[in-house]
Motif scaffolding. Structure first.
Motif, PDB file in Angstrom:
ATOM      1  N   CYS A   1      34.967  49.382  44.584  1.00  0.00           N
ATOM      2  CA  CYS A   1      35.757  48.749  43.519  1.00  0.00           C
ATOM      3  C   CYS A   1      36.034  47.283  43.841  1.00  0.00           C
ATOM      4  CB  CYS A   1      37.077  49.493  43.344  1.00  0.00           C
ATOM      5  SG  CYS A   1      36.905  51.263  43.016  1.00  0.00           S
ATOM      6  N   VAL A   2      36.373  47.018  45.113  1.00  0.00           N
ATOM      7  CA  VAL A   2      36.751  45.659  45.503  1.00  0.00           C
ATOM      8  C   VAL A   2      35.585  44.700  45.332  1.00  0.00           C
ATOM      9  CG1 VAL A   2      37.451  44.244  47.481  1.00  0.00           C
ATOM     10  CG2 VAL A   2      38.571  46.435  47.050  1.00  0.00           C
ATOM     11  N   GLY A   3      34.361  45.203  45.435  1.00  0.00           N
ATOM     12  CA  GLY A   3      33.197  44.330  45.308  1.00  0.00           C
ATOM     13  C   GLY A   3      33.218  43.492  44.047  1.00  0.00           C
ATOM     14  N   CYS A   4      33.766  44.031  42.950  1.00  0.00           N
ATOM     15  CA  CYS A   4      33.853  43.270  41.697  1.00  0.00           C
ATOM     16  C   CYS A   4      35.256  42.744  41.446  1.00  0.00           C
ATOM     17  CB  CYS A   4      33.422  44.143  40.516  1.00  0.00           C
ATOM     18  SG  CYS A   4      31.659  44.550  40.485  1.00  0.00           S
ATOM     19  N   HIS A   5      36.281  43.563  41.759  1.00  0.00           N
ATOM     20  CA  HIS A   5      37.636  43.236  41.333  1.00  0.00           C
ATOM     21  C   HIS A   5      38.354  42.258  42.261  1.00  0.00           C
ATOM     22  CE1 HIS A   5      38.246  45.986  37.866  1.00  0.00           C
ATOM     23  NE2 HIS A   5      37.246  46.642  38.435  1.00  0.00           N
ATOM     24  N   VAL A   6      37.811  41.975  43.430  1.00  0.00           N
ATOM     25  CA  VAL A   6      38.494  41.049  44.329  1.00  0.00           C
ATOM     26  C   VAL A   6      38.516  39.632  43.765  1.00  0.00           C
ATOM     27  CG1 VAL A   6      36.420  40.525  45.680  1.00  0.00           C
ATOM     28  CG2 VAL A   6      38.671  40.309  46.735  1.00  0.00           C
TER      29      VAL A   6
ATOM     30  N   THR B   1      39.148  37.558  31.278  1.00  0.00           N
ATOM     31  CA  THR B   1      39.626  38.928  31.440  1.00  0.00           C
ATOM     32  C   THR B   1      41.148  38.971  31.486  1.00  0.00           C
ATOM     33  OG1 THR B   1      39.496  40.917  32.802  1.00  0.00           O
ATOM     34  CG2 THR B   1      39.511  38.824  33.964  1.00  0.00           C
ATOM     35  N   ARG B   2      41.720  40.080  30.994  1.00  0.00           N
ATOM     36  CA  ARG B   2      43.160  40.289  31.065  1.00  0.00           C
ATOM     37  C   ARG B   2      43.552  40.998  32.351  1.00  0.00           C
ATOM     38  NH1 ARG B   2      42.542  41.998  25.494  1.00  0.00           N
ATOM     39  NH2 ARG B   2      42.761  44.149  26.175  1.00  0.00           N
ATOM     40  N   LEU B   3      42.571  41.441  33.114  1.00  0.00           N
ATOM     41  CA  LEU B   3      42.844  42.147  34.356  1.00  0.00           C
ATOM     42  C   LEU B   3      43.088  41.158  35.489  1.00  0.00           C
ATOM     43  CD1 LEU B   3      40.091  44.915  34.160  1.00  0.00           C
ATOM     44  CD2 LEU B   3      42.477  45.085  33.458  1.00  0.00           C
ATOM     45  N   GLY B   4      43.960  41.540  36.399  1.00  0.00           N
ATOM     46  CA  GLY B   4      44.221  40.703  37.562  1.00  0.00           C
ATOM     47  C   GLY B   4      43.323  41.081  38.717  1.00  0.00           C
ATOM     48  N   ASP B   5      43.125  40.168  39.647  1.00  0.00           N
ATOM     49  CA  ASP B   5      42.338  40.450  40.845  1.00  0.00           C
ATOM     50  C   ASP B   5      43.065  41.492  41.696  1.00  0.00           C
ATOM     51  OD1 ASP B   5      40.491  38.604  40.026  1.00  0.00           O
ATOM     52  OD2 ASP B   5      41.263  36.981  41.268  1.00  0.00           O
ATOM     53  N   ALA B   6      42.289  42.388  42.314  1.00  0.00           N
ATOM     54  CA  ALA B   6      42.873  43.444  43.145  1.00  0.00           C
ATOM     55  C   ALA B   6      41.930  43.747  44.298  1.00  0.00           C
ATOM     56  CB  ALA B   6      43.122  44.706  42.323  1.00  0.00           C
ATOM     57  N   SER B   7      42.528  43.961  45.460  1.00  0.00           N
ATOM     58  CA  SER B   7      41.724  44.343  46.625  1.00  0.00           C
ATOM     59  C   SER B   7      42.412  45.389  47.484  1.00  0.00           C
ATOM     60  CB  SER B   7      41.409  43.109  47.486  1.00  0.00           C
ATOM     61  OG  SER B   7      42.609  42.483  47.923  1.00  0.00           O
ATOM     62  N   ASP B   8      43.736  45.450  47.441  1.00  0.00           N
ATOM     63  CA  ASP B   8      44.491  46.395  48.266  1.00  0.00           C
ATOM     64  C   ASP B   8      45.814  46.646  47.560  1.00  0.00           C
ATOM     65  OD1 ASP B   8      46.612  46.998  50.461  1.00  0.00           O
ATOM     66  OD2 ASP B   8      44.698  47.397  51.440  1.00  0.00           O
TER      67      ASP B   8
ATOM     68  N   CYS C   1      56.334  53.952  49.108  1.00  0.00           N
ATOM     69  CA  CYS C   1      55.580  55.073  49.704  1.00  0.00           C
ATOM     70  C   CYS C   1      54.082  54.779  49.791  1.00  0.00           C
ATOM     71  CB  CYS C   1      55.781  56.352  48.899  1.00  0.00           C
ATOM     72  SG  CYS C   1      57.463  57.002  48.903  1.00  0.00           S
ATOM     73  N   HIS C   2      53.540  54.117  48.774  1.00  0.00           N
ATOM     74  CA  HIS C   2      52.095  53.920  48.669  1.00  0.00           C
ATOM     75  C   HIS C   2      51.716  52.508  49.104  1.00  0.00           C
ATOM     76  CE1 HIS C   2      51.339  57.653  46.356  1.00  0.00           C
ATOM     77  NE2 HIS C   2      52.556  57.430  45.892  1.00  0.00           N
ATOM     78  N   LEU C   3      50.801  52.433  50.064  1.00  0.00           N
ATOM     79  CA  LEU C   3      50.214  51.161  50.474  1.00  0.00           C
ATOM     80  C   LEU C   3      48.703  51.336  50.528  1.00  0.00           C
ATOM     81  CD1 LEU C   3      52.709  50.058  53.284  1.00  0.00           C
ATOM     82  CD2 LEU C   3      52.585  49.179  50.953  1.00  0.00           C
ATOM     83  N   GLY C   4      47.999  50.299  50.960  1.00  0.00           N
ATOM     84  CA  GLY C   4      46.541  50.361  50.992  1.00  0.00           C
ATOM     85  C   GLY C   4      46.011  51.423  51.931  1.00  0.00           C
ATOM     86  N   PRO C   5      44.725  51.771  51.816  1.00  0.00           N
ATOM     87  CA  PRO C   5      44.161  52.868  52.612  1.00  0.00           C
ATOM     88  C   PRO C   5      44.139  52.596  54.111  1.00  0.00           C
ATOM     89  CG  PRO C   5      42.423  51.689  51.437  1.00  0.00           C
ATOM     90  CD  PRO C   5      43.724  51.157  50.913  1.00  0.00           C
TER      91      PRO C   5
END
Length: 567
Positions: free
Chosen positions: A277-282, A291-298, A535-539
């Motif tokens: 997923c990060v390959g495109c969304h980073v 795009t209306r989407l924000g960058d995401a990596s973690d 509770c939830h953080l990156g993998p």
């Protein structure tokens, strides 16, 4: 007594060169290592292969010192006692050591290396008569014959079978299973012997339209045009690989087979990793500026705020995605104050305590579970139902005939007007009843439904702000006819994200939803990303209670939104 060594070697022309030496030792070492007394440079000889010693009575004693024995008179032994007067021949690899006695009493050891090729040929000639080698064709003929057989059986037969088969359901390709690089996954295991179900045309990769023939409900991750635009900035090497793949009939990029790799064995289809997923969304904003989407990596370090789709127009049920940072308000068409219903010291709490035994409410007033009922799988909640969830307190009864209560039809204003217009009430069902506070013997909260009250309702009080309908609904007039604004209660605000309430059953509702302080239904009682990050953080986060990758909340094939307003 001493040993006399005679080393016999041949020149290229076949002339013998003899080197003699006398060794005054009781024992000689034999082996491939150079420090041996008798050096035999042959890989078939161990570094320290054996010892040759003078024994009692003029005998020569030979003993193997390694794991290999030595040859003696056609056999292989590990030790031997030889009478030098009679003589013997020892064999160490390609070398022969002849043992004899000289006239002066010395033991003569004549070392000679035999011609390996000649010896092998002699042995081969000797054995040929006892084998099938003489009656079989040569190796080259056998090799070419087997190669032709493989081509016919595993290439020609499947190709001819595929070209000549009909399109009938039982007509399959003969021998195509030999082309399979591995077993299919569990979900496709029923197609194990039906290669042509996916490989429709020979020598062509599986096409997307073939996959969609069965998986017709799989939605695109995004429009193909936008995905193609986002991939324009790929490295030159990746673009070159795509060009080569296209030359051989491969679809893509972003083809089904790019992610769903088959023939990996009987296993479940693996979920995509975060790197996928990060390959495109980073850097999605850089590749697609509109795009209306924000960058995401973690999730714990770089992830945009949640953007739920809220109702902005209840008449058209139009929704719009708004970031929670903007503190969005929702216009669902319903007037419902959570605080009023959850206040443990309010009138609703006292009412719930009075009718709690009949309807299963707790003794301290209403709780979330009294109205919000989970679905069978526990993931979400059932839609609110007036008759099931509300009518215990907000009764729609308006008349009693022969002990049977007549109730208004919830959701049908025209029917309500018709019912009240023909109602023939002579006395109220529960005279002088207050709201809330006093209750009838039947335990159902009701208005003072006198005939006069109904007539007043028909001229506007029923749909007024304090009327039986106007308490929760917004009245309207359509072509002179009374009505209410449609109610749109959204059961899933973030359709591009997945949330499982059952997995969070150990938490209280108030841990995430601040309903106890909400005074209007316009409040969007959704937790923000900061609250989830408790509770939830990156993998890869070691301190996370729940390490969370992209696939925990997102699907590559999301369900499409309903009608959304453009930003």
């Amino acid at each position: 007594m001493a040993f006399r060594l005679k080393q016999i070697e041949l020149t290229a022309t076949g002339r013998e060169i003899v080197r003699e030496s006398t060794v005054d030792k009781p024992a000689l070492s034999v082996g491939r290592a150079a420090e041996n007394d008798i050096h035999l440079p042959d890989l078939a000889v161990e570094p320290r292969h054996a010892t040759i010693a003078l024994g009692e009575g003029g005998r020569v004693e030979v003993a193997a010192t390694g794991s290999l024995g030595f040859g003696l008179d056609g056999g292989t032994v590990t030790e031997a006692r030889i009478d030098a007067g009679s003589g013997a021949e020892l064999r160490f690899g390609s070398y022969r050591v002849t043992v004899s006695r000289e006239a002066d009493g010395a033991v003569l050891l004549a070392v000679r290396q035999l011609d390996d090729a000649g010896a092998a040929a002699a042995d081969l000639d000797e054995k040929r008569g006892f084998s099938l080698l003489s009656v079989l064709p040569g190796k080259r003929i056998v090799s070419w014959g087997l190669a032709a057989l493989i081509v016919v059986a595993f290439l020609a037969v499947p190709i001819i079978s595929n070209l000549t088969r009909s399109d009938g359901p039982g007509d399959t390709v003969v021998g195509d299973s030999s082309w399979s690089p591995g077993e299919l996954s569990l979900v496709h295991h029923s197609l194990e012997e039906k290669c042509e179900a996916c490989h429709v045309r020979p020598f062509e990769s599986v096409r997307d339209k073939t996959c969609l023939g069965c998986h017709e409900s799989a939605h695109d991750h995004a429009s193909p045009e936008r995905i193609a635009r986002s991939l324009d900035g790929r490295p030159l090497g990746a673009q070159m690989l795509s060009t080569i793949g296209h030359a051989f009939g491969k679809e893509g990029p972003n083809a089904c087979a790019d992610c769903h790799v088959e023939h990996e064995g009987e296993q479940r289809v693996a979920l995509p990793t975060g790197e996928f997923c990060v390959g495109c969304h980073v850097d999605l904003k850089e590749q697609l500026p509109d795009t209306r989407l924000g960058d995401a990596s973690d999730f714990g370090l770089r992830h945009p705020q949640f953007t739920p789709a809220v109702v902005i127009d209840p008449e058209t049920r139009l929704r719009k995605q708004v970031s929670l940072d903007a503190k969005p308000r929702e216009n669902s068409g319903l007037a419902f104050p959570h605080k009023l219903h959850l206040d443990p010291e309010g009138g609703v709490a006292r009412m719930a305590a009075n009718i709690g035994r009949q309807h299963g409410y707790g003794g301290n007033g209403l709780a979330c579970k009294d109205c919000h009922r989970p679905t069978e799988d526990g993931i979400r909640f059932l839609p609110i139902n007036m008759e099931r969830d509300c009518e215990a307190c907000h009764s729609l009864a308006y008349d009693e005939v022969g002990g049977i209560f007549r109730r208004l039809h919830h959701g049908d204003v025209a029917q309500m007007v018709a019912d009240l217009s023909v109602a023939n009430l002579k006395q109220p069902l529960a005279p002088n009843r207050k709201r809330p506070g006093s209750y009838g013997d039947d335990g159902i909260y009701q208005f003072n439904f006198s005939a006069g009250a109904y007539r007043s309702m028909l001229i506007g009080k029923a749909l007024s702000r304090k009327g039986i309908c106007g308490e929760c609904h917004t009245p309207t007039m359509n072509n002179g006819r009374p009505g209410v604004v449609p109610v749109t209660i959204v059961s899933r605000h973030m359709e591009q994200g997945w949330f499982d309430h059952k997995a969070h059953s150990q938490e209280e509702c108030s841990s995430c939803h601040a309903a106890a302080g909400s005074t209007t239904s316009a409040d969007l009682l959704l937790p923000g990303i900061k609250q989830c990050r408790t509770c939830h953080l990156g993998p890869e986060a070691s301190e996370a209670k729940v390490p969370s990758g992209c696939a925990m909340c997102h699907s590559y094939h999301p369900e499409p939104f309903g009608k959304l307003a453009e930003n």
